[in-house]
Design a protein around this motif. Structure first.
Motif, PDB file in Angstrom:
ATOM      1  N   ASN A 129      84.163 -61.256 -16.662  1.00 50.88           N
ATOM      2  CA  ASN A 129      84.497 -62.478 -15.907  1.00 50.88           C
ATOM      3  C   ASN A 129      83.323 -63.087 -15.153  1.00 50.88           C
ATOM      4  O   ASN A 129      83.507 -63.671 -14.087  1.00 50.88           O
ATOM      5  N   ASN A 130      82.106 -62.971 -15.683  1.00 53.56           N
ATOM      6  CA  ASN A 130      80.939 -63.545 -15.027  1.00 53.56           C
ATOM      7  C   ASN A 130      80.558 -64.877 -15.681  1.00 53.56           C
ATOM      8  O   ASN A 130      80.890 -65.132 -16.839  1.00 53.56           O
ATOM      9  N   THR A 131      79.845 -65.720 -14.924  1.00 54.73           N
ATOM     10  CA  THR A 131      79.317 -66.973 -15.449  1.00 54.73           C
ATOM     11  C   THR A 131      77.799 -66.931 -15.402  1.00 54.73           C
ATOM     12  O   THR A 131      77.210 -66.704 -14.348  1.00 54.73           O
ATOM     13  N   PHE A 132      77.169 -67.154 -16.559  1.00 53.51           N
ATOM     14  CA  PHE A 132      75.717 -67.187 -16.693  1.00 53.51           C
ATOM     15  C   PHE A 132      75.320 -68.603 -17.086  1.00 53.51           C
ATOM     16  O   PHE A 132      75.749 -69.102 -18.127  1.00 53.51           O
ATOM     17  N   LEU A 133      74.489 -69.249 -16.282  1.00 55.62           N
ATOM     18  CA  LEU A 133      74.139 -70.643 -16.541  1.00 55.62           C
ATOM     19  C   LEU A 133      72.655 -70.873 -16.361  1.00 55.62           C
ATOM     20  O   LEU A 133      72.099 -70.597 -15.290  1.00 55.62           O
ATOM     21  N   ASN A 134      72.004 -71.380 -17.415  1.00 56.14           N
ATOM     22  CA  ASN A 134      70.641 -71.877 -17.327  1.00 56.14           C
ATOM     23  C   ASN A 134      70.635 -73.355 -17.701  1.00 56.14           C
ATOM     24  O   ASN A 134      71.576 -73.857 -18.320  1.00 56.14           O
ATOM     25  N   SER A 135      69.563 -74.044 -17.352  1.00 56.91           N
ATOM     26  CA  SER A 135      69.448 -75.467 -17.666  1.00 56.91           C
ATOM     27  C   SER A 135      69.397 -75.680 -19.171  1.00 56.91           C
ATOM     28  O   SER A 135      68.962 -74.794 -19.920  1.00 56.91           O
ATOM     29  N   PRO A 136      69.826 -76.857 -19.657  1.00 58.54           N
ATOM     30  CA  PRO A 136      69.785 -77.132 -21.100  1.00 58.54           C
ATOM     31  C   PRO A 136      68.392 -76.939 -21.672  1.00 58.54           C
ATOM     32  O   PRO A 136      67.395 -77.336 -21.069  1.00 58.54           O
ATOM     33  N   GLY A 137      68.332 -76.284 -22.826  1.00 60.29           N
ATOM     34  CA  GLY A 137      67.053 -76.034 -23.471  1.00 60.29           C
ATOM     35  C   GLY A 137      66.295 -74.845 -22.943  1.00 60.29           C
ATOM     36  O   GLY A 137      65.162 -74.584 -23.375  1.00 60.29           O
ATOM     37  N   SER A 138      66.868 -74.115 -22.019  1.00 54.51           N
ATOM     38  CA  SER A 138      66.174 -72.972 -21.426  1.00 54.51           C
ATOM     39  C   SER A 138      65.870 -71.914 -22.484  1.00 54.51           C
ATOM     40  O   SER A 138      66.679 -71.621 -23.364  1.00 54.51           O
ATOM     41  N   LYS A 139      64.688 -71.330 -22.390  1.00 50.25           N
ATOM     42  CA  LYS A 139      64.291 -70.226 -23.256  1.00 50.25           C
ATOM     43  C   LYS A 139      64.352 -68.884 -22.521  1.00 50.25           C
ATOM     44  O   LYS A 139      63.889 -67.871 -23.031  1.00 50.25           O
ATOM     45  N   ALA A 140      64.890 -68.902 -21.318  1.00 54.84           N
ATOM     46  CA  ALA A 140      65.019 -67.666 -20.546  1.00 54.84           C
ATOM     47  C   ALA A 140      66.055 -66.755 -21.189  1.00 54.84           C
ATOM     48  O   ALA A 140      66.943 -67.196 -21.936  1.00 54.84           O
ATOM     49  N   THR A 141      65.957 -65.470 -20.898  1.00 52.09           N
ATOM     50  CA  THR A 141      66.932 -64.509 -21.396  1.00 52.09           C
ATOM     51  C   THR A 141      68.110 -64.439 -20.439  1.00 52.09           C
ATOM     52  O   THR A 141      67.936 -64.200 -19.241  1.00 52.09           O
ATOM     53  N   ILE A 142      69.296 -64.670 -20.954  1.00 51.77           N
ATOM     54  CA  ILE A 142      70.500 -64.556 -20.135  1.00 51.77           C
ATOM     55  C   ILE A 142      70.877 -63.090 -19.935  1.00 51.77           C
ATOM     56  O   ILE A 142      71.171 -62.644 -18.830  1.00 51.77           O
ATOM     57  N   PHE A 143      70.866 -62.352 -21.023  1.00 51.61           N
ATOM     58  CA  PHE A 143      71.432 -61.009 -20.993  1.00 51.61           C
ATOM     59  C   PHE A 143      70.661 -60.141 -21.985  1.00 51.61           C
ATOM     60  O   PHE A 143      70.449 -60.525 -23.134  1.00 51.61           O
TER      61      PHE A 143
END
Length: 366
Positions: free
Chosen positions: A263-277
């Motif tokens: 039940n978590n929310t992971f949000l990066n900006s559009p086009g992000s190349k960062a690793t979420i998980f």
């Protein structure tokens, strides 16, 4: 009860005492009990504000910890350190601002036992851009700074056995330490859980502007999954910060056993190349009902065993997965998840509504 005092300079509060000549499993010489520290302002110090060497039933509530740093290269200064024996500890409604090393540090001292710890409703922040101040709180003129950065982690946990509850905290502004900084070193993690931690629940925390929001890794020993029984639920992981030396990651998990991410929310900006998980070298893993928006997901399925991933929502995600079915048969892929940016709840008509599955997250879990 101690309340409404200002401790400035290197003043500290030490609770309980340790006798190192005793066996490692019995070093408490005296134990502080039934203590409340409330409404204090710990500021501009060079030592840890509060040491709980041996403490039982301790409450640290509604205090401010500000500009605490050793000003000695490589030497840590934490706001609160749980050193050897801590039981029934509440750290709540405090503000941790520009702390040299960690806001709360739970040590892995040999023989240490840390049980029934609650770290709730606190605000951990590092000023960005950072404005250096001296040991009196005065702003240091540009060009005269000795240390250009501050802060290791908001919370660092290195030992249990727990339970340890971390909930409803705000964590932002953490960056990797720099060479010769007055701290032993970190990769810019908001919360760091390592070594032999166990029975930790992280819920309803909000992370933003950290290079690594949440880092839970044993430390490289893939054959010894000593970090066990971790529950991560209902947290919000917003944009990670950029770094020249460290790859930004919202959640990194490695060398663990028995972990649930619900039940978590992971949000990066559009086009992000960062690793979420990023998930590697772990056993007994459940990942359900999460929303992943913009960025990379890496799951090393060759070295992750007994894994159950399903009922998650994905958009703007690129994946490096070793198995095509790891996403789950009930995953929701959508270009518009329909989430309220203030409450982080699904809007009417959102494709996320009623697409999840029931998961048991009781308040007394672990």
């Amino acid at each position: 009860i101690f309340e409404d005092l200002i401790l400035q300079g290197s003043s500290s509060i030490a609770l309980g005492t340790i006798d190192l000549s005793r066996p490692a499993t019995n070093q408490c010489q005296s134990t502080a009990e039934n203590i409340t520290i409330r409404g204090f302002n710990f500021q501009h110090g060079g030592k840890d504000a509060i040491f709980i060497n041996c403490g039982h039933h301790i409450s640290i509530v509604n205090n401010k910890f500000d500009n605490l740093r050793s000003r000695i290269p490589g030497k840590d200064t934490n706001a609160i350190s749980l050193v050897y024996y801590s039981n029934d500890i509440v750290i709540s409604d405090n503000n941790f601002h520009d702390i040299g090393a960690d806001g709360v540090h739970i040590l892995d001292t040999e023989g240490a036992q840390h049980t029934n710890i609650q770290i709730n409703y606190n605000h951990f922040e590092i000023t960005r851009p950072y404005i250096p101040r001296d040991q009196y709180g005065n702003i240091i003129p540009s060009g005269q700074e000795v240390f250009y950065n501050v802060g290791e982690n908001a919370i660092s946990i290195k030992k249990g056995p727990g339970p340890i509850i971390i909930s409803d905290n705000l964590v932002h502004g953490f960056r990797p330490t720099l060479p010769n900084q007055d701290a032993s070193g970190s990769a810019g993690e908001g919360i760091n859980i390592t070594n032999s931690s166990s029975n930790v629940t992280l819920r309803k925390n909000r992370f933003s502007d950290n290079v690594s929001h949440l880092y839970i890794v044993n430390g490289g020993n893939t054959n010894n999954k000593s970090i066990q029984n971790i529950l991560i639920n209902n947290n919000i992981f917003e944009d990670t910060a950029s770094s020249n030396s460290i790859t930004p990651i919202s959640l990194r998990i490695g060398e663990l056993s028995n972990i649930k991410v619900f039940n978590n929310t992971f949000l990066n900006s559009p086009g992000s190349k960062a690793t979420i998980f990023r998930l590697v070298d772990s056993d007994n893993v459940e990942i359900k009902n999460n929303v992943f928006i913009n960025g990379e997901i890496f799951i090393g399925t060759n070295n992750v065993t007994n894994i159950n991933i399903d009922h998650n929502a994905w958009t703007g995600v690129f994946r490096k997965l070793n198995s095509s079915n790891i996403i789950g048969t009930h995953a929701v892929a959508t270009t518009n998840p329909g989430i309220d940016p203030l409450t982080w709840e699904p809007l009417p008509g959102s494709p996320l509504i009623d697409t999840g599955t029931f998961v048991d997250i009781a308040d007394d879990y672990y």
